[in-house]
Design a protein around this motif. Sequence first.
Motif, PDB file in Angstrom:
ATOM      1  N   ASP A  30     -15.063 -94.615   1.457  1.00 39.05           N
ATOM      2  CA  ASP A  30     -16.124 -95.594   1.202  1.00 39.05           C
ATOM      3  C   ASP A  30     -17.414 -94.821   0.955  1.00 39.05           C
ATOM      4  O   ASP A  30     -17.979 -94.234   1.873  1.00 39.05           O
ATOM      5  N   ALA A  31     -17.837 -94.795  -0.288  1.00 41.62           N
ATOM      6  CA  ALA A  31     -19.068 -94.096  -0.663  1.00 41.62           C
ATOM      7  C   ALA A  31     -20.160 -95.087  -1.074  1.00 41.62           C
ATOM      8  O   ALA A  31     -21.092 -94.726  -1.785  1.00 41.62           O
ATOM      9  N   ALA A  32     -20.064 -96.319  -0.603  1.00 43.63           N
ATOM     10  CA  ALA A  32     -21.020 -97.358  -0.994  1.00 43.63           C
ATOM     11  C   ALA A  32     -22.459 -97.002  -0.635  1.00 43.63           C
ATOM     12  O   ALA A  32     -23.390 -97.401  -1.338  1.00 43.63           O
ATOM     13  N   ASN A  33     -22.670 -96.245   0.444  1.00 41.32           N
ATOM     14  CA  ASN A  33     -24.028 -95.890   0.866  1.00 41.32           C
ATOM     15  C   ASN A  33     -24.460 -94.497   0.424  1.00 41.32           C
ATOM     16  O   ASN A  33     -25.540 -94.041   0.801  1.00 41.32           O
ATOM     17  N   PHE A  34     -23.639 -93.834  -0.373  1.00 42.75           N
ATOM     18  CA  PHE A  34     -23.953 -92.454  -0.736  1.00 42.75           C
ATOM     19  C   PHE A  34     -25.287 -92.321  -1.464  1.00 42.75           C
ATOM     20  O   PHE A  34     -26.097 -91.451  -1.137  1.00 42.75           O
ATOM     21  N   GLU A  35     -25.531 -93.156  -2.439  1.00 39.58           N
ATOM     22  CA  GLU A  35     -26.792 -93.084  -3.198  1.00 39.58           C
ATOM     23  C   GLU A  35     -28.000 -93.377  -2.310  1.00 39.58           C
ATOM     24  O   GLU A  35     -29.067 -92.801  -2.494  1.00 39.58           O
ATOM     25  N   LYS A  36     -27.831 -94.240  -1.335  1.00 40.19           N
ATOM     26  CA  LYS A  36     -28.926 -94.652  -0.461  1.00 40.19           C
ATOM     27  C   LYS A  36     -29.262 -93.586   0.588  1.00 40.19           C
ATOM     28  O   LYS A  36     -30.415 -93.227   0.775  1.00 40.19           O
ATOM     29  N   ASP A  37     -28.238 -93.057   1.284  1.00 37.95           N
ATOM     30  CA  ASP A  37     -28.535 -92.149   2.393  1.00 37.95           C
ATOM     31  C   ASP A  37     -27.592 -90.938   2.492  1.00 37.95           C
ATOM     32  O   ASP A  37     -27.502 -90.310   3.549  1.00 37.95           O
ATOM     33  N   LEU A  38     -26.911 -90.605   1.392  1.00 35.34           N
ATOM     34  CA  LEU A  38     -26.018 -89.438   1.343  1.00 35.34           C
ATOM     35  C   LEU A  38     -24.937 -89.487   2.429  1.00 35.34           C
ATOM     36  O   LEU A  38     -24.608 -88.482   3.053  1.00 35.34           O
ATOM     37  N   SER A  39     -24.359 -90.679   2.627  1.00 37.96           N
ATOM     38  CA  SER A  39     -23.313 -90.820   3.636  1.00 37.96           C
ATOM     39  C   SER A  39     -22.034 -91.376   3.016  1.00 37.96           C
ATOM     40  O   SER A  39     -22.063 -92.078   2.007  1.00 37.96           O
ATOM     41  N   ILE A  40     -20.921 -91.007   3.644  1.00 43.15           N
ATOM     42  CA  ILE A  40     -19.619 -91.558   3.271  1.00 43.15           C
ATOM     43  C   ILE A  40     -18.857 -91.892   4.539  1.00 43.15           C
ATOM     44  O   ILE A  40     -19.161 -91.383   5.613  1.00 43.15           O
ATOM     45  N   LEU A  41     -17.865 -92.750   4.412  1.00 42.23           N
ATOM     46  CA  LEU A  41     -16.946 -93.063   5.501  1.00 42.23           C
ATOM     47  C   LEU A  41     -15.541 -92.832   4.971  1.00 42.23           C
ATOM     48  O   LEU A  41     -15.170 -93.344   3.916  1.00 42.23           O
ATOM     49  N   TYR A  42     -14.785 -92.022   5.689  1.00 45.15           N
ATOM     50  CA  TYR A  42     -13.420 -91.690   5.275  1.00 45.15           C
ATOM     51  C   TYR A  42     -12.458 -92.077   6.390  1.00 45.15           C
ATOM     52  O   TYR A  42     -12.701 -91.777   7.559  1.00 45.15           O
ATOM     53  N   THR A  43     -11.377 -92.750   6.034  1.00 44.00           N
ATOM     54  CA  THR A  43     -10.308 -93.055   6.978  1.00 44.00           C
ATOM     55  C   THR A  43      -9.138 -92.158   6.607  1.00 44.00           C
ATOM     56  O   THR A  43      -8.627 -92.224   5.486  1.00 44.00           O
TER      57      THR A  43
END
Length: 116
Positions: A30-43
């Motif tokens: 899930d890279a939905a917030n990458f552009e906003k705050d350089l974060s990802i969530l990986y399962t």
Amino acid sequence: HTGFIVETGDTDTFKTKEAFFDALKRTQLDAANFEKDLSILYTDANGKKISVKYSTTAGMADVLVDGKPVSLAGDAVYSGPYVQQKAGVLSVNDGQDGFVIDFTGELPVYGPWTKQ
């Protein structure tokens, strides 16, 4: 400011390569917030939730695994017989041939692996 995901498995957990490949199909990025705050969530293949957010002050990522912080300071991020990642440098080899990617600059620098 680059990143990568390496998912590994062992023969105790995955009896065949097909079992490992099937488990990889369950992973999610899930890279939905990458552009906003350089974060990802990986399962990962085992269902662990890994949150990674690049820290502009520390120069490396803040990492949480299932909500618990993981320190990346000092130790190797990954260390195995053929793949190692420490201090921003990824090394992949089979003992004879391989490559190195240095992620410490603005852009990754690729080079050959040399036997030590």
